[in-house]
Design a protein around this motif. Structure first.
Motif, PDB file in Angstrom:
ATOM      1  N   TYR A 262       4.969   4.700   2.215  1.00  0.00           N
ATOM      2  CA  TYR A 262       4.537   4.505   1.484  1.00  0.00           C
ATOM      3  C   TYR A 262       3.927   2.593   1.672  1.00  0.00           C
ATOM      4  O   TYR A 262       3.136   1.984   2.298  1.00  0.00           O
ATOM      5  CB  TYR A 262       4.120   4.417   0.074  1.00  0.00           C
ATOM      6  CG  TYR A 262       4.301   5.955  -0.327  1.00  0.00           C
ATOM      7  CD1 TYR A 262       3.346   6.430  -0.224  1.00  0.00           C
ATOM      8  CD2 TYR A 262       4.580   6.560  -0.514  1.00  0.00           C
ATOM      9  CE1 TYR A 262       2.890   7.946  -0.253  1.00  0.00           C
ATOM     10  CE2 TYR A 262       5.181   7.735  -1.281  1.00  0.00           C
ATOM     11  CZ  TYR A 262       4.135   8.561  -0.586  1.00  0.00           C
ATOM     12  OH  TYR A 262       3.875  10.030  -1.402  1.00  0.00           O
ATOM     13  N   ARG A 307      -1.119   6.846  -1.234  1.00  0.00           N
ATOM     14  CA  ARG A 307      -0.491   8.079  -1.205  1.00  0.00           C
ATOM     15  C   ARG A 307      -0.629   9.528  -2.253  1.00  0.00           C
ATOM     16  O   ARG A 307      -0.891   9.677  -3.228  1.00  0.00           O
ATOM     17  CB  ARG A 307       0.513   7.652  -2.782  1.00  0.00           C
ATOM     18  CG  ARG A 307       1.246   6.248  -3.207  1.00  0.00           C
ATOM     19  CD  ARG A 307       1.890   5.694  -4.825  1.00  0.00           C
ATOM     20  NE  ARG A 307       2.721   4.866  -3.859  1.00  0.00           N
ATOM     21  CZ  ARG A 307       4.090   3.755  -3.942  1.00  0.00           C
ATOM     22  NH1 ARG A 307       5.326   5.227  -3.352  1.00  0.00           N
ATOM     23  NH2 ARG A 307       4.717   2.944  -3.770  1.00  0.00           N
ATOM     24  N   SER A 311      -0.220  10.689   4.039  1.00  0.00           N
ATOM     25  CA  SER A 311       0.688  10.810   4.112  1.00  0.00           C
ATOM     26  C   SER A 311       2.156  11.324   4.546  1.00  0.00           C
ATOM     27  O   SER A 311       3.023  10.602   4.251  1.00  0.00           O
ATOM     28  CB  SER A 311       0.762   8.911   2.815  1.00  0.00           C
ATOM     29  OG  SER A 311       1.699  10.058   2.000  1.00  0.00           O
TER      30      SER A 311
END
Length: 351
Positions: A262, A307, A311
């Motif tokens: 992230y 998030r 991802s």
């Protein structure tokens, strides 16, 4: 018959009766040996004594008075009763606290290892019943966990086979958009299945605590990430402590992977203190709002924005990390990184 009457109440009541009996016995013995002597006759007013002295005769020798008591009156029995009742109260408190302490220690062992030895069935009737109930509970929990493991193995096998067939069939789809969408859905399903099995298998498998070099583990994970071209730095150090090596490796590895996924970078800070060690995994990514700091630990929970599923995560990384930390007696919490980002604090106690 005697064993059925061996209750905690009978022991405490019998101990109190024995204490009272001993107190009275000691007081009676003391008064027998050191009690008050009878009052002496009034020699000055005794006419026989005066006549004997007048006639020059030696009066009969008097018996020497007994030694006066150290204490007088009701103080002595009160003193003996106090001493014996204090001893009886101490015994009663030990008799009450010992079974509770045994149950507490057995519960702590059970929380760390489901295969820990059963609680010894001994003592008064109430204590024996509690020990038998605790052992029965432990056996049922162990059976349920084993049954769940067998079900998971079966589900894993039964799901992987059709998923593999679907992946082969998806490759035959010519339309690019549909092919991409179906491949993404299948990969998500496989990822969620793998993450769930990993989480449940880690809960099922117990690992003993052992003295381990935490700093060497973090240095190894950092070097592995750097060899893969990732931006991971490590600061600080600590002395070895008792942990579960495999659980800790899984925990820190998940935290570093989340930071890299992230934020693209991570920094690991180690702070060694007298009673605990704190490992902080810091990133300068998008961060997580304070109101979501606890909800992200729920299984399969994913936040919107950066998030999310695209991802690469399925929402189990933080759940697995916190569960591993708590199995070692520690905890995992989140904080905001000054300037933006997320700081994950892993706190491990020194035993």
């Amino acid at each position: 018959m005697i064993r059925s009457a061996d209750t905690l109440f009978a022991r405490l009541f019998g101990g109190a009766l024995v204490a009272i009996f001993l107190a009275h016995l000691l007081a009676f013995t003391w008064f027998t040996m050191y009690g008050f002597p009878p009052p002496p006759p009034p020699e000055a007013n005794n006419p026989q004594h005066q006549s004997a002295e007048f006639q020059g005769e030696r009066p009969e020798p008097r018996t020497p008075p007994r030694k006066p008591p150290l204490f007088g009156g009701p103080v002595v029995p009160l003193f003996f009763q106090t001493i014996t009742l204090v001893i009886a109260a101490w015994y009663g408190a030990k008799a009450l606290s010992r079974p509770i302490q045994r149950l507490s220690e057995a519960a702590e062992r059970l929380s760390e290892n489901l295969d820990s030895p059963p609680l010894e069935v001994s003592g008064p009737r109430e204590v024996r019943q509690a020990a038998q109930t605790f052992n029965l509970m432990q056996e049922r929990i162990r059976d349920q966990v084993q049954q769940r493991g067998r079900m998971l193995a079966a589900v894993s096998h039964d799901l992987r086979t059709p998923l593999s067939r679907l992946k082969l069939r998806v490759e035959q789809i010519d339309e690019p958009k549909l092919h991409t969408q179906m491949s993404q859905d299948l990969n998500d399903m496989i990822g969620m299945l793998d993450a769930t099995l990993t989480y449940l298998n880690e809960q099922r498998n117990s690992e003993d605590l052992q003295l381990f070099d935490l700093q060497a583990l973090i240095d190894s994970l950092t070097e592995n990430a750097q060899d893969n071209g990732d931006d991971v730095q490590c600061n600080g150090g600590c002395k070895p402590l008792k942990i579960q090596p495999m659980a800790l490796r899984s925990c820190i590895n998940n935290l570093i992977d989340n930071a890299l996924r992230y934020a693209g970078q991570a920094r690991v800070d180690i702070q060694d203190q007298d009673d605990h060690v704190t490992v902080a995994v810091i990133d300068n990514g998008p961060g997580i709002a304070v109101e979501h700091h606890e909800t992200v630990f729920e299984p399969f929970y994913r936040l919107e924005g950066s998030r999310n599923r695209n991802s690469g995560g399925v929402g189990m990384g933080m759940t697995i990390a916190r569960d591993a930390a708590r199995r070692m007696g520690g905890d995992l919490t989140l904080e905001q990184t000054p300037g933006g980002g997320l700081t994950v604090l892993l706190d491990l106690p020194r035993r």
